[in-house]
Design a protein around this motif. Structure first.
Motif, mmCIF file in Angstrom:
data_model
loop_
_atom_site.group_PDB
_atom_site.id
_atom_site.type_symbol
_atom_site.label_atom_id
_atom_site.label_comp_id
_atom_site.label_asym_id
_atom_site.label_seq_id
_atom_site.Cartn_x
_atom_site.Cartn_y
_atom_site.Cartn_z
ATOM 1 N N CYS A 165 0.841 -1.190 0.000
ATOM 2 C CA CYS A 165 0.000 0.000 0.000
ATOM 3 C C CYS A 165 0.886 1.254 0.000
ATOM 4 O O CYS A 165 1.793 1.366 0.825
ATOM 5 C CB CYS A 165 -0.906 -0.012 1.233
ATOM 6 S SG CYS A 165 -1.863 1.500 1.433
ATOM 7 N N LYS A 200 0.128 4.119 0.958
ATOM 8 C CA LYS A 200 -0.132 4.994 2.111
ATOM 9 C C LYS A 200 0.464 4.468 3.403
ATOM 10 O O LYS A 200 1.138 5.189 4.122
ATOM 11 C CB LYS A 200 -1.647 5.186 2.292
ATOM 12 C CG LYS A 200 -2.247 6.078 1.225
ATOM 13 C CD LYS A 200 -3.711 6.362 1.504
ATOM 14 C CE LYS A 200 -4.273 7.226 0.396
ATOM 15 N NZ LYS A 200 -5.733 7.211 0.365
ATOM 16 N N CYS A 201 0.220 3.168 3.701
ATOM 17 C CA CYS A 201 0.661 2.635 4.996
ATOM 18 C C CYS A 201 1.803 1.637 4.884
ATOM 19 O O CYS A 201 2.366 1.223 5.899
ATOM 20 C CB CYS A 201 -0.520 2.012 5.739
ATOM 21 S SG CYS A 201 -1.114 0.482 4.981
HETATM 22 ZN ZN LIG Z 1 -2.748 1.053 3.488
#
Ligand SMILES: [Zn+2]
Length: 125
Positions: free
Chosen positions: A26, A28-29
């Motif tokens: 991911c 984002k994370c």
């Molecule tokens: Zn994520």
């Protein structure tokens, strides 16, 4: 996009079976994530193939603007009802989009259309 693709008779995207493509992280994370595999509708290529027919041997561009001026728009579009409501809509939309991008100078790919009536095996004599 990955070079290798396993085509199975399921009607699904071959990307679905490519684990290296599907499994990612991911953005984002940083955790485990999966990529979308239904990336391009089957109609995408058929939305503009008729433009490629105008200069099929051009290896530098999808189409030659000079040839486009000679061959396009197509005089008559023929197809069944499914073409009248689906392919024709997509092809016209695609043509208008690439006109808006400045790649061609017309917005209608077909001067006229003729829709055939469908016949099913049960109505044939
Ligand atoms: Zn994520």
């Amino acid at each position: 996009m990955p070079e290798e693709a396993e085509f199975r008779p399921t009607g699904e995207s071959p990307l679905k079976y490519n684990e290296k493509f599907v499994n990612t992280t991911c953005p984002k994370c940083g955790g485990p994530a999966k990529r979308e595999t239904d990336t391009i509708d089957g109609f995408l290529c058929s939305c503009w193939y008729f433009l490629r027919y105008c200069s099929p041997h051009d290896s530098k561009a999808p189409f030659d603007p000079k040839q486009m001026k000679y061959w396009m728009p197509v005089d008559i579009y023929t197809g069944g009802a499914e073409h009248a409501v689906m392919h024709l809509l997509y092809a016209r939309f695609f043509t208008k989009a690439i006109r808006d991008m400045g790649l061609i100078d017309f917005g209608e790919p077909f001067k006229s259309s003729l829709t055939r009536a469908l016949s099913s095996p049960t109505t044939r004599k």
